[in-house]
Design an enzyme around this catalytic site. Structure first.
Site, PDB file in Angstrom:
ATOM      1  N   GLU A  83       2.511  -7.418   6.916  1.00  0.00           N
ATOM      2  CA  GLU A  83       3.769  -7.139   7.610  1.00  0.00           C
ATOM      3  C   GLU A  83       4.072  -5.659   7.476  1.00  0.00           C
ATOM      4  O   GLU A  83       3.763  -5.051   6.439  1.00  0.00           O
ATOM      5  CB  GLU A  83       4.940  -7.913   6.987  1.00  0.00           C
ATOM      6  CG  GLU A  83       5.007  -9.361   7.391  1.00  0.00           C
ATOM      7  CD  GLU A  83       4.567 -10.269   6.257  1.00  0.00           C
ATOM      8  OE1 GLU A  83       4.415  -9.769   5.123  1.00  0.00           O
ATOM      9  OE2 GLU A  83       4.346 -11.465   6.510  1.00  0.00           O
TER      10      GLU A  83
ATOM     11  N   ILE B 224       0.882  -1.183   0.000  1.00  0.00           N
ATOM     12  CA  ILE B 224       0.000   0.000   0.000  1.00  0.00           C
ATOM     13  C   ILE B 224       0.912   1.225   0.000  1.00  0.00           C
ATOM     14  O   ILE B 224       1.885   1.281   0.764  1.00  0.00           O
ATOM     15  CB  ILE B 224      -0.978   0.025   1.201  1.00  0.00           C
ATOM     16  CG1 ILE B 224      -1.842   1.314   1.193  1.00  0.00           C
ATOM     17  CG2 ILE B 224      -0.275  -0.144   2.524  1.00  0.00           C
ATOM     18  CD1 ILE B 224      -2.992   1.316   2.202  1.00  0.00           C
ATOM     19  N   ALA B 225       0.627   2.165  -0.871  1.00  0.00           N
ATOM     20  CA  ALA B 225       1.432   3.397  -0.898  1.00  0.00           C
ATOM     21  C   ALA B 225       0.626   4.526  -1.507  1.00  0.00           C
ATOM     22  O   ALA B 225      -0.241   4.317  -2.374  1.00  0.00           O
ATOM     23  CB  ALA B 225       2.718   3.189  -1.702  1.00  0.00           C
TER      24      ALA B 225
ATOM     25  N   ASN C  37       7.804   1.989  11.096  1.00  0.00           N
ATOM     26  CA  ASN C  37       6.891   2.692  10.179  1.00  0.00           C
ATOM     27  C   ASN C  37       5.639   3.176  10.933  1.00  0.00           C
ATOM     28  O   ASN C  37       4.547   2.616  10.824  1.00  0.00           O
ATOM     29  CB  ASN C  37       6.516   1.778   9.015  1.00  0.00           C
ATOM     30  CG  ASN C  37       5.836   2.527   7.883  1.00  0.00           C
ATOM     31  OD1 ASN C  37       5.389   3.672   8.061  1.00  0.00           O
ATOM     32  ND2 ASN C  37       5.741   1.900   6.721  1.00  0.00           N
TER      33      ASN C  37
ATOM     34  N   TYR D  91      -3.055   1.164  10.341  1.00  0.00           N
ATOM     35  CA  TYR D  91      -3.601  -0.180  10.563  1.00  0.00           C
ATOM     36  C   TYR D  91      -4.330  -0.263  11.911  1.00  0.00           C
ATOM     37  O   TYR D  91      -5.391  -0.884  12.014  1.00  0.00           O
ATOM     38  CB  TYR D  91      -2.479  -1.225  10.489  1.00  0.00           C
ATOM     39  CG  TYR D  91      -1.730  -1.213   9.169  1.00  0.00           C
ATOM     40  CD1 TYR D  91      -2.405  -1.029   7.965  1.00  0.00           C
ATOM     41  CD2 TYR D  91      -0.352  -1.374   9.116  1.00  0.00           C
ATOM     42  CE1 TYR D  91      -1.731  -0.997   6.752  1.00  0.00           C
ATOM     43  CE2 TYR D  91       0.338  -1.349   7.909  1.00  0.00           C
ATOM     44  CZ  TYR D  91      -0.360  -1.159   6.736  1.00  0.00           C
ATOM     45  OH  TYR D  91       0.310  -1.123   5.530  1.00  0.00           O
TER      46      TYR D  91
HETATM   47  C1  COA Z   1       1.190   4.530   5.106  1.00  0.00           C
HETATM   48  C2  COA Z   1       0.555   5.388   4.003  1.00  0.00           C
HETATM   49  C3  COA Z   1       0.016   4.461   2.906  1.00  0.00           C
HETATM   50  C4  COA Z   1      -0.626   6.170   4.616  1.00  0.00           C
HETATM   51  O1  COA Z   1      -1.339   6.804   3.579  1.00  0.00           O
HETATM   52  P1  COA Z   1      -2.052   8.242   3.782  1.00  0.00           P
HETATM   53  O2  COA Z   1      -2.945   8.454   2.622  1.00  0.00           O
HETATM   54  O3  COA Z   1      -1.035   9.272   4.047  1.00  0.00           O
HETATM   55  O4  COA Z   1      -2.896   7.941   5.105  1.00  0.00           O
HETATM   56  P2  COA Z   1      -4.277   8.667   5.529  1.00  0.00           P
HETATM   57  O5  COA Z   1      -4.208  10.108   5.204  1.00  0.00           O
HETATM   58  O6  COA Z   1      -5.412   7.892   4.988  1.00  0.00           O
HETATM   59  O7  COA Z   1      -4.215   8.505   7.114  1.00  0.00           O
HETATM   60  C5  COA Z   1      -5.014   7.565   7.805  1.00  0.00           C
HETATM   61  C6  COA Z   1      -4.462   7.354   9.195  1.00  0.00           C
HETATM   62  O8  COA Z   1      -3.135   6.837   9.122  1.00  0.00           O
HETATM   63  C7  COA Z   1      -2.324   7.395  10.176  1.00  0.00           C
HETATM   64  N1  COA Z   1      -1.264   8.213   9.573  1.00  0.00           N
HETATM   65  C8  COA Z   1      -1.072   8.459   8.253  1.00  0.00           C
HETATM   66  N2  COA Z   1       0.049   9.198   8.084  1.00  0.00           N
HETATM   67  C9  COA Z   1       0.561   9.416   9.312  1.00  0.00           C
HETATM   68  C10 COA Z   1       1.711  10.095   9.790  1.00  0.00           C
HETATM   69  N3  COA Z   1       2.573  10.706   8.952  1.00  0.00           N
HETATM   70  N4  COA Z   1       1.968  10.093  11.125  1.00  0.00           N
HETATM   71  C11 COA Z   1       1.126   9.459  11.973  1.00  0.00           C
HETATM   72  N5  COA Z   1       0.003   8.801  11.589  1.00  0.00           N
HETATM   73  C12 COA Z   1      -0.268   8.777  10.274  1.00  0.00           C
HETATM   74  C13 COA Z   1      -3.277   8.214  11.014  1.00  0.00           C
HETATM   75  O9  COA Z   1      -3.829   7.359  11.990  1.00  0.00           O
HETATM   76  C14 COA Z   1      -4.336   8.618  10.015  1.00  0.00           C
HETATM   77  O10 COA Z   1      -5.563   8.903  10.619  1.00  0.00           O
HETATM   78  P3  COA Z   1      -5.890  10.399  11.150  1.00  0.00           P
HETATM   79  O11 COA Z   1      -5.754  11.283   9.942  1.00  0.00           O
HETATM   80  O12 COA Z   1      -7.282  10.300  11.654  1.00  0.00           O
HETATM   81  O13 COA Z   1      -4.855  10.700  12.189  1.00  0.00           O
HETATM   82  C15 COA Z   1       1.573   6.428   3.436  1.00  0.00           C
HETATM   83  O14 COA Z   1       2.205   7.093   4.503  1.00  0.00           O
HETATM   84  C16 COA Z   1       2.650   5.813   2.546  1.00  0.00           C
HETATM   85  O15 COA Z   1       2.456   5.660   1.338  1.00  0.00           O
HETATM   86  N6  COA Z   1       3.812   5.476   3.132  1.00  0.00           N
HETATM   87  C17 COA Z   1       4.923   4.889   2.362  1.00  0.00           C
HETATM   88  C18 COA Z   1       4.640   3.465   1.981  1.00  0.00           C
HETATM   89  C19 COA Z   1       4.420   2.589   3.207  1.00  0.00           C
HETATM   90  O16 COA Z   1       5.123   2.698   4.208  1.00  0.00           O
HETATM   91  N7  COA Z   1       3.431   1.674   3.115  1.00  0.00           N
HETATM   92  C20 COA Z   1       3.098   0.759   4.195  1.00  0.00           C
HETATM   93  C21 COA Z   1       3.830  -0.510   4.015  1.00  0.00           C
HETATM   94  S1  COA Z   1       3.497  -1.668   5.320  1.00  0.00           S
END
Ligand code: COA
Length: 158
Positions: A115, A81-82, A120, A127
């Site tokens: 995983e 997921i990204a 992270n 999650y």
């Molecule tokens: C993890 C990832 C997919 C989250 O996507 P996102 O679109 O930014 O997430 P959302 O905006 O939907 O956030 C949903 C929840 O995730 C958590 N969250 C997302 N980014 C966060 C951050 N930088 N710090 C803390 N919590 C965070 C929060 O709980 C958030 O809920 P809230 O807004 O009510 O606090 C993104 O950070 C990413 O692409 N990371 C790099 C790839 C990666 O690490 N993938 C996971 C592999 S296991």
């Protein structure tokens, strides 16, 4: 001047999406998946599911994120997921995960697993927001820095 019309849509990933998906992968992971891996996943239609999220701004479409999951018997496993760095913390990750969980439920899945690197925090919080819990560790799972992985599971869908 009228304000732009912006909408988000999730749809199945196709081979034509790979250049953008590979770019986001490079920006998101220390060890990105190869094009070959994506092509293999896209051809395994029975077990593997890949979806992209597209932003549509006044008719101009742009892929900003993707999610993958596998079905293994009565278990679903989130494989990737990204979200593009410019579009993070806008709810896109949450929207993709919700859609994936809903689809796995429709297919009779009893548990969703994944995983994640122990460091992270952003992903772990995402999650946890859905009720995933840490159920184990895979020691030195990530080959770039030998970091451990948490194994997380969402069991409350029993
Ligand atoms: C993890 C990832 C997919 C989250 O996507 P996102 O679109 O930014 O997430 P959302 O905006 O939907 O956030 C949903 C929840 O995730 C958590 N969250 C997302 N980014 C966060 C951050 N930088 N710090 C803390 N919590 C965070 C929060 O709980 C958030 O809920 P809230 O807004 O009510 O606090 C993104 O950070 C990413 O692409 N990371 C790099 C790839 C990666 O690490 N993938 C996971 C592999 S296991």
């Amino acid at each position: 001047m009228s304000s732009p019309t912006i909408s988000l849509a999730i749809r199945e990933m196709g081979e034509e999406d790979l250049p953008v998906v590979l770019d986001i992968d490079q920006l998101s992971f220390p060890v990105p998946w190869s094009e070959r891996t994506y092509r293999a996943e896209l051809s395994d239609l029975r077990a593997s599911n890949l979806h992209v999220v597209e932003v549509n701004e006044d008719g101009k479409k742009r892929i900003v994120g993707y999610i993958g999951y596998w079905f293994i018997m009565d278990e679903a496993h989130i494989s990737t997921i990204a979200v593009h760095p410019d579009f993070r913390q806008m709810g896109i990750g949450e929207m993709m995960l919700r859609t994936a969980i809903e689809e796995t439920l429709e297919k009779g899945t009893l548990v969703v697993t994944l995983e994640v690197r122990k460091s992270n925090d952003a992903a772990i919080r995402l999650y946890q927001k859905f009720g995933f819990e840490v159920i184990g560790t895979r020691a030195r799972y990530y080959r770039d820095n030998s970091e451990d992985a948490h194994i997380m599971a969402l069991k409350s869908i029993y």
